[in-house]
Scaffold this motif. Structure first.
Motif, PDB file in Angstrom:
ATOM      1  N   GLY A  16      49.912  29.613  55.823  1.00 24.32           N
ATOM      2  CA  GLY A  16      49.777  28.346  55.122  1.00 24.32           C
ATOM      3  C   GLY A  16      49.628  27.143  56.018  1.00 24.32           C
ATOM      4  O   GLY A  16      49.589  26.007  55.531  1.00 24.32           O
ATOM      5  N   ASN A  45      49.026  33.101  38.866  1.00 24.82           N
ATOM      6  CA  ASN A  45      49.879  31.959  38.549  1.00 24.82           C
ATOM      7  C   ASN A  45      49.075  30.667  38.435  1.00 24.82           C
ATOM      8  O   ASN A  45      49.331  29.832  37.576  1.00 24.82           O
ATOM      9  N   SER A  46      48.084  30.514  39.325  1.00 22.73           N
ATOM     10  CA  SER A  46      47.292  29.279  39.309  1.00 22.73           C
ATOM     11  C   SER A  46      46.472  29.164  38.026  1.00 22.73           C
ATOM     12  O   SER A  46      46.300  28.075  37.487  1.00 22.73           O
ATOM     13  N   HIS A  82      39.292  36.477  40.576  1.00 15.55           N
ATOM     14  CA  HIS A  82      39.630  35.053  40.568  1.00 15.55           C
ATOM     15  C   HIS A  82      38.555  34.249  39.852  1.00 15.55           C
ATOM     16  O   HIS A  82      38.847  33.350  39.043  1.00 15.55           O
ATOM     17  N   LYS A  89      40.906  26.653  51.223  1.00 12.78           N
ATOM     18  CA  LYS A  89      42.301  26.819  50.816  1.00 12.78           C
ATOM     19  C   LYS A  89      43.010  25.475  50.728  1.00 12.78           C
ATOM     20  O   LYS A  89      43.964  25.321  49.954  1.00 12.78           O
ATOM     21  N   HIS A 124      50.406  40.963  51.822  1.00 17.63           N
ATOM     22  CA  HIS A 124      49.784  39.635  51.769  1.00 17.63           C
ATOM     23  C   HIS A 124      48.784  39.572  50.624  1.00 17.63           C
ATOM     24  O   HIS A 124      48.695  38.552  49.914  1.00 17.63           O
ATOM     25  N   LYS A 158      49.055  37.544  43.085  1.00 18.12           N
ATOM     26  CA  LYS A 158      50.074  36.862  42.275  1.00 18.12           C
ATOM     27  C   LYS A 158      49.791  35.370  42.200  1.00 18.12           C
ATOM     28  O   LYS A 158      49.890  34.756  41.120  1.00 18.12           O
ATOM     29  N   ASN A 159      49.410  34.769  43.323  1.00 15.89           N
ATOM     30  CA  ASN A 159      49.108  33.334  43.337  1.00 15.89           C
ATOM     31  C   ASN A 159      47.892  33.013  42.476  1.00 15.89           C
ATOM     32  O   ASN A 159      47.848  31.970  41.811  1.00 15.89           O
ATOM     33  N   ARG A 207      50.525  39.175  47.383  1.00 17.71           N
ATOM     34  CA  ARG A 207      50.962  37.801  47.212  1.00 17.71           C
ATOM     35  C   ARG A 207      49.789  36.917  46.778  1.00 17.71           C
ATOM     36  O   ARG A 207      49.942  36.033  45.924  1.00 17.71           O
ATOM     37  N   SER A 208      48.617  37.170  47.340  1.00 17.33           N
ATOM     38  CA  SER A 208      47.429  36.401  46.965  1.00 17.33           C
ATOM     39  C   SER A 208      47.068  36.635  45.499  1.00 17.33           C
ATOM     40  O   SER A 208      46.720  35.694  44.769  1.00 17.33           O
TER      41      SER A 208
END
Length: 356
Positions: free
Chosen positions: A200, A351-352, A311, A236, A341, A347-348, A344-345
């Protein structure tokens, strides 16, 4: 000075270690064939050099400096089974050929995301090799092992893994700087940028990439990758329009260099950047181009393209259910291969979209 009553392959191999020479250099030093030296080290006490070679070995030992002679004496004292006189295990003497073969296996394992076996092979060498005891070739292999260990941690991708990867890469950078191999050092700097981006730290990552796009230590393909990754960090960070410009230039470089896989990756990243500016028609066009031209042979590559596709589909209410299905497939693969990783991406991403 220590002397050898009768040379076997073991003593001949230990002398090479004491002199800190590679197999090739040692063979040339003695005036024998490389295969002969390899046979000595493979068979150990089960083979004996010819009488004239015994005399050559005597001379090589006598002409060695005091430090090498002391080192040879210490190696001899460890005993034929690799144990010290008190019975404790001695440090393993690196076999460069076996080490090289293991590194090739590790690369394949990482491509397949077989992290467990890759870790076992890496521990075999990093757990025993002492950099201060290695010759030039051994130190090079040690540096490559550190890099691959960093790659392993980076691919697994937890925050703790990324911290460990950063340390391993930094250690490897020191090794290749000491060896005077600037290309390897610069490639590690690229990897450190990737770690920063994954953690990040987007601005430091983009700054590092920018510095490397014109770094002559790197080949043209690596400089083009650095340019593409500037675009990734910008996207990003929400700066998608600027990212698109940078990514287009990187894609042109890859086309000129005839790097089709990297070109397909650039199309994938352009798709996400266009999604970021709200141009879903172009985003879908670019992701279709990426899916049609990329090979996606490894689990990681499959997860990345599926995540990008999902996405984009998730952004449009009309294709949202299809997007969830695509992300489910990506999540299954990431779970199966321990790609934390990527999980996690995913999941993000979910969520977004739920927040919009």
């Amino acid at each position: 000075m220590v002397s050898v009553r009768r040379w076997t392959g073991r003593e001949a191999g230990l002398l090479r270690q004491a002199l800190r020479m590679s197999v090739r250099t040692y063979a040339a030093h003695l005036g024998v064939g490389i295969r002969t030296v390899s046979k000595w080290e493979k068979l150990g006490t089960a083979t004996c050099p010819w009488p004239d070679t015994q005399a050559i070995l005597d001379t090589a030992l006598a002409r060695a400096d005091a430090i090498a002679q002391t080192r040879f004496e210490q190696l001899l004292a460890q005993g034929p089974l690799g144990r010290r006189p008190n019975g404790t295990p001695a440090a393993t003497i690196p076999d460069h050929e076996t080490w090289t073969e293991d590194l090739e296996r590790i690369v394949v394992c990482l491509d397949r995301q077989d992290f467990a076996f890759a870790g076992t092979l890496l521990d075999r060498w990093l757990g025993h090799a002492q950099p201060r005891d290695l010759d030039h070739r051994g130190l090079y292999l040690y540096g490559r092992s550190l890099v691959l260990s960093g790659d392993l941690r980076r691919l697994q991708g937890t925050l703790q893994d990324l911290m460990t990867a950063k340390r391993l890469y930094a250690d490897a950078h020191d090794v290749f700087t000491e060896l005077g191999i600037p290309r390897r050092a610069a490639q590690i700097e690229l990897s450190l940028g990737v770690v920063a981006e994954m953690a990040g730290r987007l601005t430091p990552a983009a700054t590092r990439y920018q510095q490397l796009t014109a770094d002559e230590r790197l080949g043209p393909a690596d400089r083009a990758r650095a340019l593409l990754w500037i675009g990734t960090a910008l996207a990003k960070d929400g700066r998608n329009e600027f990212a698109i410009e940078v990514m287009h230039q990187a894609a042109e470089w890859f086309e000129e260099l005839n790097e089709p896989e990297d070109w397909a990756t650039a199309q994938q990243k352009l798709a996400l950047a266009h999604r970021g500016v709200g141009d879903l028609s172009r985003a879908l066009a670019y992701i279709d181009t990426a899916r049609s031209n990329g090979r996606f042979e490894t689990p990681l590559q499959r997860v990345q393209i599926e995540t990008a596709h999902g996405h984009i589909l998730l952004t449009d209410r009309a294709t949202r259910s299809e997007g969830h299905a695509v992300l489910d497939r990506a999540s299954d693969i990431a779970t199966r291969y321990g790609l934390k990783h990527q999980l996690r991406s995913i999941k993000n991403v979910r969520n977004s979209e739920e927040c919009t």
